[in-house]
Design a protein around this motif. Sequence first.
Motif, mmCIF file in Angstrom:
data_model
loop_
_atom_site.group_PDB
_atom_site.id
_atom_site.type_symbol
_atom_site.label_atom_id
_atom_site.label_comp_id
_atom_site.label_asym_id
_atom_site.label_seq_id
_atom_site.Cartn_x
_atom_site.Cartn_y
_atom_site.Cartn_z
ATOM 1 N N LEU A 297 -7.992 7.815 -15.997
ATOM 2 C CA LEU A 297 -8.232 6.630 -15.488
ATOM 3 C C LEU A 297 -6.990 5.534 -14.618
ATOM 4 O O LEU A 297 -6.969 5.626 -13.329
ATOM 5 C CB LEU A 297 -8.599 5.987 -15.940
ATOM 6 N N GLN A 298 -5.649 5.979 -15.462
ATOM 7 C CA GLN A 298 -4.785 6.138 -14.157
ATOM 8 C C GLN A 298 -4.699 6.636 -13.257
ATOM 9 O O GLN A 298 -3.367 5.928 -12.358
ATOM 10 C CB GLN A 298 -3.533 6.198 -15.956
ATOM 11 N N LYS A 299 -4.803 7.858 -13.173
ATOM 12 C CA LYS A 299 -4.093 8.282 -12.098
ATOM 13 C C LYS A 299 -5.219 8.270 -10.974
ATOM 14 O O LYS A 299 -4.111 8.653 -10.196
ATOM 15 C CB LYS A 299 -4.396 9.838 -12.964
ATOM 16 N N GLY A 300 -5.931 7.948 -11.768
ATOM 17 C CA GLY A 300 -7.267 7.541 -10.290
ATOM 18 C C GLY A 300 -6.533 6.201 -10.204
ATOM 19 O O GLY A 300 -6.942 5.672 -8.861
ATOM 20 N N LEU A 301 -6.317 5.061 -10.223
ATOM 21 C CA LEU A 301 -6.395 4.311 -10.391
ATOM 22 C C LEU A 301 -5.054 3.595 -9.791
ATOM 23 O O LEU A 301 -4.562 2.740 -8.458
ATOM 24 C CB LEU A 301 -5.969 3.134 -11.023
ATOM 25 N N TRP A 302 -3.803 4.598 -9.540
ATOM 26 C CA TRP A 302 -3.065 5.201 -9.232
ATOM 27 C C TRP A 302 -2.591 5.500 -7.736
ATOM 28 O O TRP A 302 -2.184 4.552 -6.442
ATOM 29 C CB TRP A 302 -1.172 5.783 -9.747
ATOM 30 N N ALA A 303 -3.601 6.066 -7.485
ATOM 31 C CA ALA A 303 -4.148 6.676 -6.578
ATOM 32 C C ALA A 303 -4.015 5.841 -5.316
ATOM 33 O O ALA A 303 -4.027 5.708 -4.287
ATOM 34 C CB ALA A 303 -4.439 8.490 -6.590
ATOM 35 N N ALA A 304 -5.421 5.157 -6.037
ATOM 36 C CA ALA A 304 -6.712 3.878 -4.970
ATOM 37 C C ALA A 304 -5.534 2.997 -4.323
ATOM 38 O O ALA A 304 -5.705 2.526 -3.583
ATOM 39 C CB ALA A 304 -7.080 3.584 -5.947
ATOM 40 N N ARG A 305 -4.616 2.288 -5.955
ATOM 41 C CA ARG A 305 -3.950 1.293 -4.775
ATOM 42 C C ARG A 305 -2.876 1.510 -3.666
ATOM 43 O O ARG A 305 -2.658 0.689 -3.072
ATOM 44 C CB ARG A 305 -2.794 1.346 -6.932
ATOM 45 N N ARG A 306 -1.537 3.413 -4.495
ATOM 46 C CA ARG A 306 -0.835 3.597 -3.231
ATOM 47 C C ARG A 306 -1.989 3.928 -2.093
ATOM 48 O O ARG A 306 -1.687 3.406 -0.919
ATOM 49 C CB ARG A 306 -0.672 4.664 -3.183
ATOM 50 N N ARG A 307 -3.721 4.447 -1.625
ATOM 51 C CA ARG A 307 -4.103 3.805 -0.469
ATOM 52 C C ARG A 307 -4.376 3.269 0.155
ATOM 53 O O ARG A 307 -4.164 2.636 1.344
ATOM 54 C CB ARG A 307 -5.245 5.611 -0.870
ATOM 55 N N ARG A 308 -4.634 1.824 -1.075
ATOM 56 C CA ARG A 308 -4.980 1.025 -0.185
ATOM 57 C C ARG A 308 -3.054 0.110 0.024
ATOM 58 O O ARG A 308 -3.759 -0.913 0.639
ATOM 59 C CB ARG A 308 -5.321 -0.408 -1.900
ATOM 60 N N ALA A 309 -2.750 0.145 -0.757
ATOM 61 C CA ALA A 309 -1.088 -0.393 0.184
ATOM 62 C C ALA A 309 -1.057 0.528 1.624
ATOM 63 O O ALA A 309 0.551 -0.189 2.046
ATOM 64 C CB ALA A 309 -0.097 -0.372 -1.047
ATOM 65 N N GLY A 310 -1.283 1.778 1.778
ATOM 66 C CA GLY A 310 -0.535 2.698 2.987
ATOM 67 C C GLY A 310 0.638 3.641 2.480
ATOM 68 O O GLY A 310 0.927 3.327 3.674
ATOM 69 N N HIS A 311 0.774 3.719 1.181
ATOM 70 C CA HIS A 311 2.299 4.548 1.294
ATOM 71 C C HIS A 311 1.245 5.413 1.037
ATOM 72 O O HIS A 311 0.840 6.117 0.588
ATOM 73 C CB HIS A 311 3.079 4.290 -0.125
ATOM 74 N N ASP A 312 2.028 6.989 2.317
ATOM 75 C CA ASP A 312 1.585 8.260 2.247
ATOM 76 C C ASP A 312 2.664 8.836 0.899
ATOM 77 O O ASP A 312 3.735 8.279 0.580
ATOM 78 C CB ASP A 312 2.268 8.273 3.743
#
Length: 324
Positions: A297-312
Amino acid sequence: MLHLRLIVPADTTQEVVSLLESTAGTAHLVVLPGAARSPAGDVVECDMARAAGEELIGALRRLGIDESGAIAVESQDLTLSSYADRAERDAPGDSADAVLWEELSEATNEESTFSVTYVAFLAVATMLAACGVMLDNPILIVGAMAVGPEFGPLAGISTALVQRAPRLAGRSLWALLGGFAAALVITAGFVGLMDACGLFDRTMADRPRPNTGFIWHPDWTSFVVAFLAGVAGTLSLTSAKSGALIGVAISVTTVPAAANAAVAFSYGDYAQTVGSSQQLLANLGGIVLAGTLTLLLQKGLWAARRRRAGHDPVRPPSGRAPSV
């Protein structure tokens, strides 16, 4: 903030410096040409927000710095700097939610080593719990639970499942099973010795034990408690909040269940032995399941947050293959 210290081959220093300068969440960059002697190279240091750590370390490893030089990371308790404050603001995501997978793997790998010290702690904890069982003393049970080191291998198994690391999984499983097997044998011998000395007897094991009888009566509540403790323990590891881990240690009856199994087996009470073993397995399973799901869950939430923030993802500037 985290402090990053690198030993870098001289011909790679410029790439590393460019990577650090272009990464959001870094500050206080220092380059010491020719300062390293073993291995030879330049020393590059900087501070970085925890939220930037995982991907930056991954980019450095793709440059081969862990093979041709060295990567060292340590936590800083206090950093007073406007540059550090800006780095924290610029870093993607909240540092409190960031997971450093390399740090987690290293910590669980160290705690999952089948060593004399590990077995000694587990055996002492189990013997303390055996005394608590025989005396029906909950204080001794709590003390034994705090001493037990078994959460390390359990966290190692969860980490290995999420990171797909078979070597860590095997190492953790061996430490868990081998450690409990050794502790059970030692505790059974301890019970026999105490009985021979007249300090233990069968009537103590057979009498009603209102304070500790729950240890060998497994139910779904036991599993739920183990699951919640597994979540809390995993969060304490990934957020470096070790104080919470102590609370986890004294909330799950893994060590007392193993001790009761050894005591019951020593006196031929196989019903209690089976019940204690079931309690032990339910608790171990609940912790591993909770730890694995929490990390996923932590791994998925972190990846989703980065995608929403637009960080490559952070990549080495040249995109070249690692140099060793």
